[in-house]
Design a protein around this motif. Structure first.
Motif, PDB file in Angstrom:
ATOM      1  N   TYR A  83       0.959  -1.142  -0.032  1.00 31.77           N
ATOM      2  CA  TYR A  83       0.106  -0.057  -0.007  1.00 31.77           C
ATOM      3  C   TYR A  83       0.913   1.221   0.113  1.00 31.77           C
ATOM      4  N   ARG A  84       0.443   2.304  -0.647  1.00 27.96           N
ATOM      5  CA  ARG A  84       1.018   3.405  -0.517  1.00 27.96           C
ATOM      6  C   ARG A  84       0.145   4.720   0.126  1.00 27.96           C
ATOM      7  N   VAL A  85       0.451   5.164   1.234  1.00 28.20           N
ATOM      8  CA  VAL A  85      -0.206   6.281   1.840  1.00 28.20           C
ATOM      9  C   VAL A  85       0.579   7.888   1.326  1.00 28.20           C
ATOM     10  N   THR A  86      -0.043   8.648   0.516  1.00 32.64           N
ATOM     11  CA  THR A  86       0.660   9.722   0.218  1.00 32.64           C
ATOM     12  C   THR A  86       0.126  11.032   0.891  1.00 32.64           C
ATOM     13  N   PHE A  87       1.142  11.571   1.443  1.00 29.69           N
ATOM     14  CA  PHE A  87       0.860  12.947   2.265  1.00 29.69           C
ATOM     15  C   PHE A  87       1.162  14.168   1.234  1.00 29.69           C
ATOM     16  N   LYS A  88       0.037  15.106   1.091  1.00 33.46           N
ATOM     17  CA  LYS A  88       0.239  16.263   0.394  1.00 33.46           C
ATOM     18  C   LYS A  88       0.924  17.474   1.065  1.00 33.46           C
ATOM     19  N   THR A  89       2.044  17.246   1.620  1.00 31.79           N
ATOM     20  CA  THR A  89       2.659  18.286   2.586  1.00 31.79           C
ATOM     21  C   THR A  89       2.953  19.582   1.857  1.00 31.79           C
ATOM     22  N   GLY A  90       3.372  19.682   0.471  1.00 29.65           N
ATOM     23  CA  GLY A  90       3.485  20.729  -0.215  1.00 29.65           C
ATOM     24  C   GLY A  90       2.266  21.616  -0.237  1.00 29.65           C
ATOM     25  N   GLU A  91       1.316  21.164  -0.283  1.00 28.93           N
ATOM     26  CA  GLU A  91       0.119  21.884  -0.301  1.00 28.93           C
ATOM     27  C   GLU A  91      -0.187  22.717   0.987  1.00 28.93           C
ATOM     28  N   TRP A  92       0.110  21.619   2.087  1.00 30.35           N
ATOM     29  CA  TRP A  92      -0.054  21.987   3.528  1.00 30.35           C
ATOM     30  C   TRP A  92       0.624  23.146   3.729  1.00 30.35           C
ATOM     31  N   PHE A  93       2.207  22.924   3.669  1.00 24.41           N
ATOM     32  CA  PHE A  93       2.880  24.051   4.011  1.00 24.41           C
ATOM     33  C   PHE A  93       2.780  25.412   3.139  1.00 24.41           C
ATOM     34  N   GLU A  94       2.071  25.249   1.939  1.00 21.20           N
ATOM     35  CA  GLU A  94       1.984  26.433   1.113  1.00 21.20           C
ATOM     36  C   GLU A  94       0.857  27.231   1.785  1.00 21.20           C
ATOM     37  N   LYS A  95      -0.137  26.507   2.310  1.00 23.10           N
ATOM     38  CA  LYS A  95      -1.349  27.206   3.074  1.00 23.10           C
ATOM     39  C   LYS A  95      -0.973  27.935   4.165  1.00 23.10           C
ATOM     40  N   HIS A  96       0.288  27.256   4.645  1.00 24.56           N
ATOM     41  CA  HIS A  96       0.833  28.159   5.869  1.00 24.56           C
ATOM     42  C   HIS A  96       1.777  28.868   5.616  1.00 24.56           C
ATOM     43  N   HIS A  97       2.160  29.305   4.341  1.00 23.15           N
ATOM     44  CA  HIS A  97       3.074  30.425   3.859  1.00 23.15           C
ATOM     45  C   HIS A  97       4.461  29.842   4.573  1.00 23.15           C
ATOM     46  N   THR A  98       4.665  28.706   4.153  1.00 20.67           N
ATOM     47  CA  THR A  98       6.183  27.986   4.357  1.00 20.67           C
ATOM     48  C   THR A  98       6.671  27.436   3.182  1.00 20.67           C
ATOM     49  N   ALA A  99       7.894  27.623   2.932  1.00 18.22           N
ATOM     50  CA  ALA A  99       8.491  27.023   1.792  1.00 18.22           C
ATOM     51  C   ALA A  99       8.695  25.523   2.333  1.00 18.22           C
ATOM     52  N   SER A 100       8.632  24.524   1.267  1.00 18.69           N
ATOM     53  CA  SER A 100       8.977  23.253   1.507  1.00 18.69           C
ATOM     54  C   SER A 100       9.786  22.485   0.572  1.00 18.69           C
ATOM     55  N   PHE A 101      10.625  21.457   0.754  1.00 14.99           N
ATOM     56  CA  PHE A 101      11.261  20.785  -0.203  1.00 14.99           C
ATOM     57  C   PHE A 101      10.514  19.498  -0.834  1.00 14.99           C
ATOM     58  N   PHE A 102       9.433  19.117  -0.053  1.00 12.27           N
ATOM     59  CA  PHE A 102       8.669  17.731  -0.321  1.00 12.27           C
ATOM     60  C   PHE A 102       7.472  18.211  -0.652  1.00 12.27           C
ATOM     61  N   PRO A 103       7.021  18.133  -2.061  1.00  6.94           N
ATOM     62  CA  PRO A 103       5.589  18.436  -2.228  1.00  6.94           C
ATOM     63  C   PRO A 103       4.432  17.436  -1.928  1.00  6.94           C
ATOM     64  N   GLU A 104       5.057  16.144  -1.961  1.00  5.98           N
ATOM     65  CA  GLU A 104       4.566  15.140  -1.294  1.00  5.98           C
ATOM     66  C   GLU A 104       5.290  14.123  -0.768  1.00  5.98           C
ATOM     67  N   ILE A 105       4.685  13.272   0.173  1.00  2.88           N
ATOM     68  CA  ILE A 105       5.633  12.265   0.901  1.00  2.88           C
ATOM     69  C   ILE A 105       4.853  10.861   0.785  1.00  2.88           C
ATOM     70  N   PRO A 106       5.295  10.135  -0.157  1.00 10.67           N
ATOM     71  CA  PRO A 106       4.819   8.773  -0.197  1.00 10.67           C
ATOM     72  C   PRO A 106       5.336   7.822   0.918  1.00 10.67           C
ATOM     73  N   VAL A 107       4.421   6.891   1.468  1.00 14.46           N
ATOM     74  CA  VAL A 107       5.033   6.043   2.328  1.00 14.46           C
ATOM     75  C   VAL A 107       4.367   4.814   1.936  1.00 14.46           C
ATOM     76  N   ILE A 108       5.251   3.806   1.276  1.00 23.61           N
ATOM     77  CA  ILE A 108       4.914   2.391   0.927  1.00 23.61           C
ATOM     78  C   ILE A 108       5.122   1.425   2.074  1.00 23.61           C
ATOM     79  N   PHE A 109       4.110   0.449   2.279  1.00 20.28           N
ATOM     80  CA  PHE A 109       4.395  -0.357   3.383  1.00 20.28           C
ATOM     81  C   PHE A 109       3.444  -1.770   2.930  1.00 20.28           C
ATOM     82  N   LYS A 110       3.891  -2.682   3.599  1.00 25.39           N
ATOM     83  CA  LYS A 110       3.471  -4.114   3.332  1.00 25.39           C
ATOM     84  C   LYS A 110       2.552  -4.416   4.249  1.00 25.39           C
ATOM     85  N   ALA A 111       1.176  -4.653   4.195  1.00 29.84           N
ATOM     86  CA  ALA A 111       0.293  -5.156   4.914  1.00 29.84           C
ATOM     87  C   ALA A 111       0.434  -6.751   4.880  1.00 29.84           C
TER      88      ALA A 111
END
Length: 135
Positions: A83-111
């Motif tokens: 499975y892959r959970v993708t966090f849209k961190t770039g959008e969140w930091f942009e909403k909070h007027h903060t520059a960010s290096f990662f537009p999204e963070i995918p986390v792949i894990f095995k169930a």
């Protein structure tokens, strides 16, 4: 009297969270490492690997506690697989007027079915992140 009502509210809240975790096999939690606070409003998607493709199963937005207590589609049993959970961190930091290096963070894990509930916490800052298998 106020203390009794507050205690009762806390118990009800704990039971609701416990039942959400028990009923749903996947939850996520996002904390901002800059200030140590939960990250409310982070968009998150869930996908399952089917052969060479990723198939979207669900999506959600973190609540005021930085959590999505039930990310897996309701009334479904989590099948074994990747499975892959993708966090849209770039959008969140942009909403909070903060520059960010990662537009999204995918986390792949095995169930693998070894536990009834998977929890994916994400500790994030504008230029770094950490995750682990939570419970």
């Amino acid at each position: 009297m106020f203390k009794k009502k507050l205690l009762l509210a806390g118990i009800i809240n704990a039971l609701c969270l416990t039942s959400a975790f028990a009923a749903n096999p996947l939850s996520v939690h996002v904390l901002n490492l800059q200030n140590g606070l939960p990250s409310e409003g982070v968009s998150v998607s869930l996908e399952k690997q089917e052969g060479n493709k990723w198939v979207q199963l669900s999506s959600g937005v973190t609540n005021e506690q930085g959590r999505i207590p039930a990310l897996y589609p309701n009334e479904n049993v989590m099948e074994k697989g990747n499975y892959r959970v993708t966090f849209k961190t770039g959008e969140w930091f942009e909403k909070h007027h903060t520059a960010s290096f990662f537009p999204e963070i995918p986390v792949i894990f095995k169930a693998d079915g070894s536990v009834p509930h998977y929890h994916i916490p994400l500790l994030v800052s504008p230029y770094g992140f950490s995750t682990y298998r939570g419970n």
